[in-house]
Motif scaffolding. Structure first.
Motif, PDB file in Angstrom:
ATOM      1  N   ASN A  29      71.683 -84.814 -86.494  1.00  0.00           N
ATOM      2  CA  ASN A  29      73.649 -85.901 -85.260  1.00  0.00           C
ATOM      3  C   ASN A  29      73.649 -84.812 -84.423  1.00  0.00           C
ATOM      4  OD1 ASN A  29      76.129 -87.359 -85.469  1.00  0.00           O
ATOM      5  ND2 ASN A  29      76.904 -85.114 -86.382  1.00  0.00           N
ATOM      6  N   PHE A  30      72.317 -84.280 -83.842  1.00  0.00           N
ATOM      7  CA  PHE A  30      72.574 -83.768 -82.061  1.00  0.00           C
ATOM      8  C   PHE A  30      72.912 -85.084 -81.417  1.00  0.00           C
ATOM      9  CE2 PHE A  30      71.229 -81.741 -78.766  1.00  0.00           C
ATOM     10  CZ  PHE A  30      71.660 -80.799 -78.386  1.00  0.00           C
ATOM     11  N   VAL A  31      72.886 -85.232 -79.722  1.00  0.00           N
ATOM     12  CA  VAL A  31      72.138 -85.965 -78.847  1.00  0.00           C
ATOM     13  C   VAL A  31      72.406 -85.328 -77.788  1.00  0.00           C
ATOM     14  CG1 VAL A  31      73.055 -87.698 -77.252  1.00  0.00           C
ATOM     15  CG2 VAL A  31      73.406 -87.886 -80.062  1.00  0.00           C
ATOM     16  N   GLY A  32      73.483 -83.990 -77.766  1.00  0.00           N
ATOM     17  CA  GLY A  32      72.979 -83.782 -75.805  1.00  0.00           C
ATOM     18  C   GLY A  32      73.977 -82.271 -76.244  1.00  0.00           C
ATOM     19  N   ALA A  33      74.032 -81.500 -75.368  1.00  0.00           N
ATOM     20  CA  ALA A  33      74.534 -80.359 -75.020  1.00  0.00           C
ATOM     21  C   ALA A  33      75.023 -80.610 -73.096  1.00  0.00           C
ATOM     22  CB  ALA A  33      73.867 -79.293 -74.912  1.00  0.00           C
ATOM     23  N   TYR A  90      83.423 -78.124 -77.049  1.00  0.00           N
ATOM     24  CA  TYR A  90      83.479 -79.502 -77.593  1.00  0.00           C
ATOM     25  C   TYR A  90      83.089 -80.439 -78.204  1.00  0.00           C
ATOM     26  CZ  TYR A  90      87.446 -77.880 -73.718  1.00  0.00           C
ATOM     27  OH  TYR A  90      87.907 -77.577 -73.248  1.00  0.00           O
ATOM     28  N   TYR A  91      83.034 -81.010 -79.172  1.00  0.00           N
ATOM     29  CA  TYR A  91      81.951 -81.564 -80.147  1.00  0.00           C
ATOM     30  C   TYR A  91      82.648 -82.975 -80.123  1.00  0.00           C
ATOM     31  CZ  TYR A  91      80.605 -76.945 -81.888  1.00  0.00           C
ATOM     32  OH  TYR A  91      79.754 -75.731 -81.703  1.00  0.00           O
ATOM     33  N   ILE A  92      82.324 -84.007 -79.244  1.00  0.00           N
ATOM     34  CA  ILE A  92      82.683 -85.473 -79.546  1.00  0.00           C
ATOM     35  C   ILE A  92      81.831 -86.531 -79.914  1.00  0.00           C
ATOM     36  CG2 ILE A  92      83.810 -87.292 -77.827  1.00  0.00           C
ATOM     37  CD1 ILE A  92      84.571 -84.771 -76.450  1.00  0.00           C
ATOM     38  N   ASP A  93      81.671 -87.030 -80.364  1.00  0.00           N
ATOM     39  CA  ASP A  93      80.890 -88.334 -81.309  1.00  0.00           C
ATOM     40  C   ASP A  93      80.625 -89.350 -79.985  1.00  0.00           C
ATOM     41  OD1 ASP A  93      82.239 -91.539 -81.873  1.00  0.00           O
ATOM     42  OD2 ASP A  93      83.458 -89.224 -82.351  1.00  0.00           O
ATOM     43  N   ARG A  94      79.784 -89.860 -80.127  1.00  0.00           N
ATOM     44  CA  ARG A  94      79.028 -90.505 -78.641  1.00  0.00           C
ATOM     45  C   ARG A  94      80.063 -91.996 -78.751  1.00  0.00           C
ATOM     46  NH1 ARG A  94      72.707 -91.873 -78.310  1.00  0.00           N
ATOM     47  NH2 ARG A  94      72.413 -92.911 -76.151  1.00  0.00           N
ATOM     48  N   GLN A  95      80.286 -92.588 -79.869  1.00  0.00           N
ATOM     49  CA  GLN A  95      80.722 -93.837 -79.748  1.00  0.00           C
ATOM     50  C   GLN A  95      82.260 -93.330 -78.957  1.00  0.00           C
ATOM     51  OE1 GLN A  95      82.101 -95.001 -83.521  1.00  0.00           O
ATOM     52  NE2 GLN A  95      82.685 -97.956 -82.024  1.00  0.00           N
ATOM     53  N   THR A 145      73.954 -91.889 -68.783  1.00  0.00           N
ATOM     54  CA  THR A 145      73.261 -92.564 -70.101  1.00  0.00           C
ATOM     55  C   THR A 145      74.702 -92.908 -71.417  1.00  0.00           C
ATOM     56  OG1 THR A 145      72.304 -91.832 -70.970  1.00  0.00           O
ATOM     57  CG2 THR A 145      71.598 -92.578 -69.314  1.00  0.00           C
ATOM     58  N   LEU A 146      75.125 -92.356 -71.295  1.00  0.00           N
ATOM     59  CA  LEU A 146      76.656 -91.817 -72.772  1.00  0.00           C
ATOM     60  C   LEU A 146      77.931 -92.332 -71.686  1.00  0.00           C
ATOM     61  CD1 LEU A 146      75.446 -88.251 -73.772  1.00  0.00           C
ATOM     62  CD2 LEU A 146      74.712 -90.876 -74.773  1.00  0.00           C
ATOM     63  N   ILE A 147      78.230 -91.956 -70.744  1.00  0.00           N
ATOM     64  CA  ILE A 147      79.418 -92.537 -70.439  1.00  0.00           C
ATOM     65  C   ILE A 147      79.467 -93.211 -69.133  1.00  0.00           C
ATOM     66  CG2 ILE A 147      81.972 -91.143 -69.136  1.00  0.00           C
ATOM     67  CD1 ILE A 147      80.502 -88.205 -70.538  1.00  0.00           C
ATOM     68  N   ASP A 148      80.509 -94.185 -70.047  1.00  0.00           N
ATOM     69  CA  ASP A 148      81.027 -95.652 -69.088  1.00  0.00           C
ATOM     70  C   ASP A 148      81.725 -95.036 -67.466  1.00  0.00           C
ATOM     71  OD1 ASP A 148      79.950 -97.353 -70.813  1.00  0.00           O
ATOM     72  OD2 ASP A 148      81.904 -97.962 -71.240  1.00  0.00           O
ATOM     73  N   PRO A 149      81.983 -95.699 -66.607  1.00  0.00           N
ATOM     74  CA  PRO A 149      81.781 -95.397 -65.155  1.00  0.00           C
ATOM     75  C   PRO A 149      83.152 -95.166 -65.443  1.00  0.00           C
ATOM     76  CG  PRO A 149      80.448 -97.208 -64.999  1.00  0.00           C
ATOM     77  CD  PRO A 149      80.591 -96.550 -66.198  1.00  0.00           C
TER      78      PRO A 149
END
Length: 264
Positions: A29-33, A90-95, A145-149
């Motif tokens: 479930n880990f994507v990035g830190a 903070y733990y926030i899912d990708r969506q 790549t994970l967050i929109d402008p």
């Protein structure tokens, strides 16, 4: 972006202790830190700042993971831990992270509050912009790549909305001084509120989030005279854990004034 290798030893040691256990708990479930907050904006002070960490997950944190993470943050308290370095995670899912939408939630291990699910408030529009453009990668893909402008108009609107919410927060937590929330009694918390309001006012004006030192300097130089002494007081007590409610009514009055000013 700040290089992880240049971090203060206390921060590096804290990260080492947290990262291995958190990755071991999240597993697939880990994507990035990422380092956010003052470590991203460049005004981190080991004596007064806390370490802000964002963990991005593929899916929302599972119940079993939530229990394990809670135990981890009990072993390594967010404050008064063996590293002498307070922190928030903070733990926030990708969506949820990709673009702000009201009604979502995230998991937080924070100072002066219980670990668990929290409302994903408008301030995360601004936090997204900071992480996207300045966040320090500990592990994982480029945050862009994970967050929109995020546009400056979006950050301005978020700052206005957050000021309005903070008026209600402080009124509810103060409750006319009858059984106030414990955290509100700390001078450092009151100081933090003053500088946060200054940062929000600057964001409303310019569309960018300033550092805390910039906000203190701006407040002393640009606010109406009646508020400058409050900003000076807040700067003096920015890491003060003494408990006193003497200044709370003035802080609340400042928050109310700022929220009204931001709508004009």
């Amino acid at each position: 972006m700040t290089a992880v290798a240049t971090l203060p030893p206390s921060v590096a040691q804290l990260l080492d202790a947290l990262l291995a256990d958190i990755r071991g708990t999240l597993v697939d479930n880990f994507v990035g830190a990422y380092l956010c907050g003052s470590l991203a904006t460049g005004d981190f002070d080991p004596a007064t700042s806390d370490v802000d960490l964002l963990f991005v997950t593929a899916e929302t944190v599972f119940d079993a993971q939530l229990t394990s993470l809670g135990a981890l943050h009990t072993r390594i308290p967010v404050d008064e831990n063996d590293f002498g370095q307070p922190y928030e995670v903070y733990y926030i899912d990708r969506q949820t992270l990709k673009r702000f939408k009201p009604g979502r939630r995230h998991v937080k291990a924070g100072l002066d509050e219980e670990f668990g699910w929290k409302a994903h408030r408008q301030n995360w529009v601004i936090e997204r912009a900071v992480v996207r453009e300045h966040g320090v990668i500990i592990s994982g893909p480029d945050p862009r790549t994970l967050i929109d402008p995020v546009t400056q108009d979006e950050t301005r609107e978020a700052a206005r909305a957050e000021l309005a919410i903070r008026v209600d927060d402080w009124a509810n937590e103060w409750k006319g001084s009858v059984n106030p929330a414990p955290w509100i009694e700390k001078l450092g918390a009151q100081s933090f509120e003053v500088v946060t309001v200054c940062r929000a006012l600057i964001t409303v004006e310019h569309g960018d989030l300033p550092s805390k030192p910039q906000a203190f300097a701006w407040g002393r130089a640009n606010l109406p005279e009646e508020w400058r002494s409050l900003v000076q007081w807040a700067h003096k007590h920015r890491d003060d854990k003494t408990r006193s409610t003497d200044m709370v009514p003035e802080v609340i009055r400042f928050v109310q004034w700022a929220a009204a000013e931001a709508t004009q």
